[in-house]
Design an enzyme around this catalytic site. Sequence first.
Site, PDB file in Angstrom:
ATOM      1  N   SER A   7      39.773  35.483  46.985  1.00 15.09           N
ATOM      2  CA  SER A   7      39.485  35.535  45.555  1.00 15.09           C
ATOM      3  C   SER A   7      38.209  34.740  45.327  1.00 15.09           C
ATOM      4  O   SER A   7      37.840  33.899  46.150  1.00 15.09           O
ATOM      5  CB  SER A   7      40.638  34.900  44.772  1.00 15.09           C
ATOM      6  OG  SER A   7      40.279  34.646  43.429  1.00 15.09           O
TER       7      SER A   7
ATOM      8  N   TYR B 276      47.376  27.890  43.192  1.00 16.38           N
ATOM      9  CA  TYR B 276      46.825  29.181  43.618  1.00 16.38           C
ATOM     10  C   TYR B 276      45.479  28.976  44.302  1.00 16.38           C
ATOM     11  O   TYR B 276      45.223  29.525  45.381  1.00 16.38           O
ATOM     12  CB  TYR B 276      46.678  30.101  42.412  1.00 16.38           C
ATOM     13  CG  TYR B 276      45.957  31.392  42.714  1.00 16.38           C
ATOM     14  CD1 TYR B 276      46.596  32.417  43.412  1.00 16.38           C
ATOM     15  CD2 TYR B 276      44.643  31.595  42.308  1.00 16.38           C
ATOM     16  CE1 TYR B 276      45.943  33.614  43.685  1.00 16.38           C
ATOM     17  CE2 TYR B 276      43.982  32.776  42.580  1.00 16.38           C
ATOM     18  CZ  TYR B 276      44.629  33.777  43.269  1.00 16.38           C
ATOM     19  OH  TYR B 276      43.963  34.951  43.555  1.00 16.38           O
TER      20      TYR B 276
END
Length: 272
Positions: A134, A147
């Site tokens: 990401s 995360y």
Amino acid sequence: MTKTVLITGASTGIGLATAKRFQQQGWNVVATMRSPQKTSDLTTLDNTLSLQLDVTDSDSIAQAVTTALVEKFSTIDVLVNNAGYALLGAFEACTPEQIERQFATNVFGLMAVTRAVLPHFRERQSGTIINIASIGGKMAFPLYSLYHSTKWAVEGFSDSLRYELEPFNIRVKIIEPGPIKTDFYGRSTDPATRPGLTAYDAFVAKVLPKLKQAGDSGSLPEVTAEVIYQAATDSSQRLRYPAGGNAGLLLLLRKLLPDRIFSTIVRSSTIG
């Protein structure tokens, strides 16, 4: 000879779009997910095998890889480690069980599937591992501390792994999506709440709508699926691929701007 791709987390979003993209290009597709009986999107497609695979369950990983290699397709050419979700909220509100599950899925599960496929790649002296990280593996936003921790781990793991696999002609690729219009901001999030802890409520109430708005205005998952397909087929040693959601621009800004300036941009766009 028809090539085969194995994809984790293929029931929805990026994983589903990726499975369809490879199938459209004539590949054999092993689409794995925790509950294949809950999705019918892939069952009617030619050369597509839907299998149960929970990345936190070593037995299900071994069974899926064996089924793909022995019972259906004789080879796996590309592994796409896509399964993951986001633990969202103030760190103090996260339970130890939530923290462990976040790492078990996004990091240890990715490693376990990679380890299960590596012997096959080594024996063939060929293979490509594509890890879905990401932009959150290179920068950070409020309420995503756990995360981000996992995606930074995926970046470091992948960056190092490529060196030890190069002698076996195994390539490692990292995909870095920006905001994507999927259920990532709904079904694929695990909100952190702790009874009696209200100190962060005002902050969370201010930030959450802006994070959701970023997702609602993000790119379609098909944009990232196309980048994944290109990474699998470009025959290069390129490591990182930004994908959708202004990922390329955001990563460039993070690289060029001092921490103080970039942090100011993050605060203004998420906190106000």
